[in-house]
Scaffold this active site. Sequence first.
Site, mmCIF file in Angstrom:
data_model
loop_
_atom_site.group_PDB
_atom_site.id
_atom_site.type_symbol
_atom_site.label_atom_id
_atom_site.label_comp_id
_atom_site.label_asym_id
_atom_site.label_seq_id
_atom_site.Cartn_x
_atom_site.Cartn_y
_atom_site.Cartn_z
ATOM 1 N N LYS B 48 0.833 -1.202 0.000
ATOM 2 C CA LYS B 48 0.000 0.000 0.000
ATOM 3 C C LYS B 48 0.868 1.252 0.000
ATOM 4 C CE LYS B 48 -2.041 1.298 3.863
ATOM 5 N NZ LYS B 48 -2.973 1.742 2.895
ATOM 6 N N GLY B 75 -7.639 7.148 2.790
ATOM 7 C CA GLY B 75 -6.810 8.337 3.037
ATOM 8 C C GLY B 75 -5.343 8.024 3.170
ATOM 9 N N ASN B 102 3.997 0.931 -3.557
ATOM 10 C CA ASN B 102 3.247 2.053 -4.106
ATOM 11 C C ASN B 102 3.644 3.287 -3.301
ATOM 12 O OD1 ASN B 102 0.830 3.914 -4.116
ATOM 13 N ND2 ASN B 102 0.172 2.453 -5.652
ATOM 14 N N CYS B 133 -4.667 8.796 -6.674
ATOM 15 C CA CYS B 133 -5.566 8.413 -5.593
ATOM 16 C C CYS B 133 -6.625 9.484 -5.408
ATOM 17 C CB CYS B 133 -4.798 8.235 -4.299
ATOM 18 S SG CYS B 133 -5.891 7.841 -2.929
ATOM 19 N N THR B 197 -9.160 3.563 -8.898
ATOM 20 C CA THR B 197 -10.608 3.653 -8.641
ATOM 21 C C THR B 197 -11.214 4.928 -9.243
ATOM 22 O OG1 THR B 197 -10.065 4.721 -6.564
ATOM 23 C CG2 THR B 197 -10.432 2.345 -6.506
ATOM 24 N N GLY B 221 -13.901 -2.821 -7.794
ATOM 25 C CA GLY B 221 -14.689 -4.048 -7.861
ATOM 26 C C GLY B 221 -15.248 -4.328 -9.240
ATOM 27 N N GLY B 252 -11.632 -4.857 -10.778
ATOM 28 C CA GLY B 252 -12.735 -5.810 -10.766
ATOM 29 C C GLY B 252 -12.370 -7.253 -11.030
ATOM 30 N N GLY B 273 -7.516 -6.741 -6.435
ATOM 31 C CA GLY B 273 -7.723 -5.899 -5.260
ATOM 32 C C GLY B 273 -8.909 -6.342 -4.445
HETATM 33 C C1 FMN Z 1 -9.480 -0.389 0.300
HETATM 34 C C2 FMN Z 1 -8.655 0.014 -0.878
HETATM 35 C C3 FMN Z 1 -7.477 0.730 -0.683
HETATM 36 C C4 FMN Z 1 -6.689 1.129 -1.749
HETATM 37 N N1 FMN Z 1 -5.537 1.815 -1.524
HETATM 38 C C5 FMN Z 1 -4.738 2.168 -2.565
HETATM 39 C C6 FMN Z 1 -3.515 2.826 -2.342
HETATM 40 O O1 FMN Z 1 -3.117 3.087 -1.210
HETATM 41 N N2 FMN Z 1 -2.781 3.188 -3.434
HETATM 42 C C7 FMN Z 1 -3.181 2.899 -4.707
HETATM 43 O O2 FMN Z 1 -2.487 3.213 -5.667
HETATM 44 N N3 FMN Z 1 -4.345 2.243 -4.944
HETATM 45 C C8 FMN Z 1 -5.131 1.874 -3.898
HETATM 46 N N4 FMN Z 1 -6.310 1.201 -4.140
HETATM 47 C C9 FMN Z 1 -6.700 0.888 -5.523
HETATM 48 C C10 FMN Z 1 -6.351 -0.573 -5.890
HETATM 49 O O3 FMN Z 1 -4.959 -0.762 -5.841
HETATM 50 C C11 FMN Z 1 -6.878 -0.927 -7.274
HETATM 51 O O4 FMN Z 1 -6.223 -0.139 -8.222
HETATM 52 C C12 FMN Z 1 -8.370 -0.701 -7.403
HETATM 53 O O5 FMN Z 1 -9.026 -1.111 -6.222
HETATM 54 C C13 FMN Z 1 -9.016 -1.437 -8.582
HETATM 55 O O6 FMN Z 1 -8.855 -2.823 -8.497
HETATM 56 P P1 FMN Z 1 -9.951 -3.839 -7.848
HETATM 57 O O7 FMN Z 1 -11.260 -3.557 -8.517
HETATM 58 O O8 FMN Z 1 -9.395 -5.203 -8.143
HETATM 59 O O9 FMN Z 1 -10.013 -3.554 -6.399
HETATM 60 C C14 FMN Z 1 -7.107 0.794 -3.063
HETATM 61 C C15 FMN Z 1 -8.274 0.076 -3.264
HETATM 62 C C16 FMN Z 1 -9.054 -0.322 -2.206
HETATM 63 C C17 FMN Z 1 -10.322 -1.091 -2.457
#
Ligand code: FMN
Lengths: 310, 310, 316, 316
Positions: B48, B75, B102, B133, B197, B221, B252, B273
């Site tokens: 993270k 955050g 990251n 972010c 996201t 997701g 997703g 993720g």
């Molecule tokens: C709870 C949570 C925390 C995340 N924290 C970070 C982060 O600190 N830095 C970052 O680049 N992306 C962060 N992401 C984004 C994920 O790395 C990923 O790019 C995004 O969730 C899309 O993939 P997924 O649909 O498989 O979750 C976070 C996502 C989630 C759900």
Amino acid sequence: MEQTIDLSVDFAGLKLSNPVLTASGTCGYGDELAEFMDVSKLGGVIIKSITPAPRKGNPTPRIVETDAGMLNAIGLANIGLERFVHEKIPILEQLGTVVFVNVAGQMIDDYVQVVRRLSQERAIAGFELNISCPNVKQGSISFGTDPSQIRQITGQVKAACGAKPLIVKLTPQVTDICVLARAAVEAGADALSLVNTFTAMVIDIENRRPVLANRTGGLSGPAIKPIAIYLVSKVYQDVAKPAGIPILGGGGIRTASDVVEFMIAGATAVTIGTATFVQPDTATRVIDNLRNYCERKGIRSIRQLTGSLQ
Amino acid sequence: MEQTIDLSVDFAGLKLSNPVLTASGTCGYGDELAEFMDVSKLGGVIIKSITPAPRKGNPTPRIVETDAGMLNAIGLANIGLERFVHEKIPILEQLGTVVFVNVAGQMIDDYVQVVRRLSQERAIAGFELNISCPNVKQGSISFGTDPSQIRQITGQVKAACGAKPLIVKLTPQVTDICVLARAAVEAGADALSLVNTFTAMVIDIENRRPVLANRTGGLSGPAIKPIAIYLVSKVYQDVAKPAGIPILGGGGIRTASDVVEFMIAGATAVTIGTATFVQPDTATRVIDNLRNYCERKGIRSIRQLTGSLQ
Amino acid sequence: MKNGVNAGHKGVFTAEVLSNQQIRENYYRLNLRLDAIGSRYFQSAVPGQFLELDLSELPLPPEEKIPPALRDSAHRHILLRRPFSFSDVIVLPSHEGPCVKLEILYCVLGPATLRMMSLTSGTVVNVLGPLGNGFTIPKTLKRAILIAGGMGAPPLLHLGGYLKRHFSEVQTVCFAGARSCEDLPFTLKIGNITGLVLEEFDVLGIPSRVATDDGSAGFKGFVTECAGQWLSDNRPHPKDTILYACGPEPMLAEAAKLAEAFDLSCQVSMERRMACGIGLCQSCAVEIKTGATQTEYKLCCKDGPVFDSRKVVFQR
Amino acid sequence: MKNGVNAGHKGVFTAEVLSNQQIRENYYRLNLRLDAIGSRYFQSAVPGQFLELDLSELPLPPEEKIPPALRDSAHRHILLRRPFSFSDVIVLPSHEGPCVKLEILYCVLGPATLRMMSLTSGTVVNVLGPLGNGFTIPKTLKRAILIAGGMGAPPLLHLGGYLKRHFSEVQTVCFAGARSCEDLPFTLKIGNITGLVLEEFDVLGIPSRVATDDGSAGFKGFVTECAGQWLSDNRPHPKDTILYACGPEPMLAEAAKLAEAFDLSCQVSMERRMACGIGLCQSCAVEIKTGATQTEYKLCCKDGPVFDSRKVVFQR
Ligand SMILES: Cc1cc2nc3c(=O)[nH]c(=O)nc-3n(C[C@H](O)[C@H](O)[C@H](O)COP(=O)(O)O)c2cc1C
Ligand SMILES: Cc1cc2nc3c(=O)[nH]c(=O)nc-3n(C[C@H](O)[C@H](O)[C@H](O)COP(=O)(O)OP(=O)(O)OC[C@H]3O[C@@H](n4cnc5c(N)ncnc54)[C@H](O)[C@@H]3O)c2cc1C
Ligand SMILES: Cc1cc2nc3c(=O)[nH]c(=O)nc-3n(C[C@H](O)[C@H](O)[C@H](O)COP(=O)(O)OP(=O)(O)OC[C@H]3O[C@@H](n4cnc5c(N)ncnc54)[C@H](O)[C@@H]3O)c2cc1C
Ligand SMILES: Cc1cc2nc3c(=O)[nH]c(=O)nc-3n(C[C@H](O)[C@H](O)[C@H](O)COP(=O)(O)O)c2cc1C
Ligand code: FES
Ligand code: FES
């Protein structure tokens, strides 16, 4: 509490009996829905995009289901301006609801031509300018992302509307939607409509081809709702509220709770699209449940909800 | 067909045993996952976001579920650079997998400071630059949408990486992601990561407040997968393939089929993720099923999939 | 799988529904039998820990059984697991290893708990657990005061039984509160001396008191006021008494104040929206004091859900 | 509701599952009893029409029952309804109005049909129908030649029964083809004269022939080749003979060629991915010739699914 609840809203100079409209491209020409619900109970219907000449649309498959959503690439299939006037307007006159026509084209003149012709029709209450359809190759998408083009097309189409209101439908896939919203408002838009679908793709991993014949399509349905809510609240705060322009919100609405959420975020009225495919009378059900929500919360006029986000 | 299938991929100068990584922010510091799967079987983990100073993160609620997705507004909570080096790197050294970190910050110097320090650590294979972010107020979002800023930050951070590769993670919510991808590549990015996201909001209609304390959060997701597939295919065609730069795809992913879809669209490797929250060993299950897909389709090396969209 | 399947560790496994009974409008009691792997994980689970259920593939109950207020949200399909405490854990040893039965009390509040209504005997559910750290019971403990608010009941019910079984010398008393009589996930009965008591604690030989905000049962007022009166009357010794509280956050904050007023130590079980339950996502932050003015966020799922009340910065 | 609940109109209603039987690996037969409203809509439904089921709230079958190839896609929750033909419609008149029983044959192919496996007797499903236009049966018809490919069987089975009941003087013959023996959604048996026949048509007194691409049952080759041989041998009269075909599009294209070669008219039942089934979304376009070189798109759900084969521009 035997108190009548006022569901009516003022929208772009029109009084709608309630804030629920059916979305462009998801309610045909309004007539098919009449078999499933009393269309006169709707706040209004938005007829699918009309272009000057008929359009056959894209080859099939034109849709594919995704998680909590679907992609479509219909390609603005429609019967064209003339057949619409002659075959559909007489039916629309019977529906007893407020009718908006979504207008699309490849050049500004296309839009102007359709709007000028339809502005003479009593059955048509207003227009929704589709500058954001992601599925038309030669066309509209560039209009939708460039503020100066938005200003130009909005201004010219508005001039052709006569006294009828013009709703500008924005694409959500831009860096700052407020810049575009502001451009539309400055050029004379009477309302802003958001969001349209998101360009997306599904690949068939058996044959390594996109499922849709058009390769890409627009993502709609509940999947996009939280993004739509955010964009409505942002455009409301930054553009619509200061300018006193209403927002027609939508994207993933299925229930009265969803409508309330959009209104709290800043929408004056809303559109229901994809949900109608699953349950053809979604819109009238939602209207009934809106009344229940207002009753439970002691809300006398639903207008109080718009932009009431704390 | 007793044929060994080669799942390994070349990614930004590194050889990964397979294309499946766990996404930043969804696998903690890598250690918690070890209770649920053999982390050494992963293609890699992405730790993270680490910032120079510790960050407490946002108040709660930090998450809310949506249709086929969730919003988060953590955050960038993290223990900060120093504690990370002393407490976590020794654990990471034991995991036996490729570790990316990251990196986030409020100013370019923040990023440079973290990367410069960690580039000396053998346990760290490379960096993912989080310029996208959506939940940090003062920070990074503006970096992520302006090509000249992307060029600047990518260049300066790359200079601090030493021999280690730099992945630039792009925000999907822009008018033209290719412009930004190109800026990152020109400034020295060794790989592109997409998508992060989407900024979104959920409103509690009982109290008319956003559910998240931060008001907005990032949508992840299955809901976003079709948009992510489209963006990966677009960036692959227009930027990554011509430049010979690999894409780390995600958004997703839940199953091996999803991974295959991303690879066909153009990804060389992928991140998982949100799915890990539901099933902690999703990543290793997916790796096993990738092998099955390749077997069924007679694919000897999974690299053949990348960009094979017809 | 660094640690294998051992007591004290957590993992993913299945459980079979033994029964799923409605105990009151919107309140249900779910009994599960864990599979062999789950039984090994859970054999030494302690009160205050919790588990996460994957409810995403359960069907909705028929429209007419859905409370009207939930009909709209019922349409949402579920993605994430849902956290639940357990109100009892019964370990049945056998020569093939332990067999664990679990009891969960749940309240129907949204799409996931709505779907739980459709669980029937024989349904197999996917479980992740046991999670978090439960209540601490020091050897020196002489008196345990349990304060349960609303759906905070399950872990304290478990704790009551656990104390009786493993710390039989500890004197325990329970206070249970809710907005109204119908929101108490217990069976009420008339006690010998104290008026209304909770059947579930009575069978354990634990005296109990009931409080409702609206006075529809027992003491009229907050459960912490009721406990406060009792504390004033009984003045338990600070050194060997602990307050154990579980319920809505404002109630926990009151319990913390009570503990301070009577100089007692107090353990509170916190709730947060959780995405993962295992320390991956940082969604479940609880603000913890680390100095006079400094605080940091701990994770409810991993560092909690039980915290020392003096350390917690309660919200709102 | 401009039209009210009347025969000949369509609407949304519920139906109760009477049975759901596996008839072969991945093939099932579902019997439904429509509610009073649905019965009124369906009392005059004709072969070739279809309905749309809302399967979004059905649970997945247990993991081990899911075909391995579908495990990945099984996770997707369903949003849209799914279209199905019916293989039989039985109208039981009663003094409270008609009661209609429907039979559906389905093949498990993806998340929705997978969930259909979990339907059990008594489950209530939501139905939209009857939809589209069925086969046209002119009064002058003397001979009907049915050509079914794979899951194109249901409407032709219905048509067979319908002809026997309402047009008993029409001579009908059926050709059914599939890739392989296991893909034939019929019961095969040895006929008196012609070798392998289909039980389902045999009981109707309709002669039938089987073709499989791999020769695992009946004629080895495409069902259209089999029908072509029969046509060469029998040379039915163009004026009073119709070919009715349902199946994969390439098969329909072949049937169309056959019809042209023998100068017969031919009705084909088309399939398209459908989002709404009622003419709202335009997703189900079928390209129809409107002149020598001109074409337009018609809607499969509303203008079809049955079209005159001479008008259709087949895909690929
Ligand atoms: C709870 C949570 C925390 C995340 N924290 C970070 C982060 O600190 N830095 C970052 O680049 N992306 C962060 N992401 C984004 C994920 O790395 C990923 O790019 C995004 O969730 C899309 O993939 P997924 O649909 O498989 O979750 C976070 C996502 C989630 C759900
Ligand atoms: C450690 C822990 C133990 C729990 N033990 C129990 C238990 O034994 N019995 C029981 O009935 N419930 C328990 N819960 C709460 C339970 O997890 C939620 O009620 C459930 O997740 C609601 O899911 P839903 O989809 O039905 O409703 P949702 O729509 O998700 O939520 C309904 C309402 O509950 C609130 N809510 C949801 N999740 C949480 C949460 N994690 N913390 C606080 N508020 C929340 C929401 O704000 C919303 O107002 C526990 C929660 C935690 C964190
Ligand atoms: C008018 C009509 C009548 C039908 N009648 C029957 C029937 O009687 N029995 C039966 O088993 N099936 C019938 N189908 C097909 C049936 O609707 C699909 O098999 C079903 O929707 C698949 O849903 P799924 O979620 O299980 O799989 P999905 O994942 O949606 O699809 C699985 C596969 O089937 C293909 N497919 C899905 N929908 C369609 C469609 N509408 N047209 C063509 N291909 C499609 C997809 O390309 C995919 O390869 C009919 C379809 C139509 C349009
Ligand atoms: C099948 C389909 C066709 C559509 N056609 C149009 C169209 O012609 N013009 C337009 O402006 N929007 C069109 N849309 C977009 C919808 O009007 C609506 O903005 C979008 O679907 C989001 O709302 P929803 O999630 O409620 O469907 C179409 C959407 C769908 C699903
Ligand atoms: S719920 Fe994910 S860290 Fe606690
Ligand atoms: S399926 Fe919507 S128009 Fe045919």
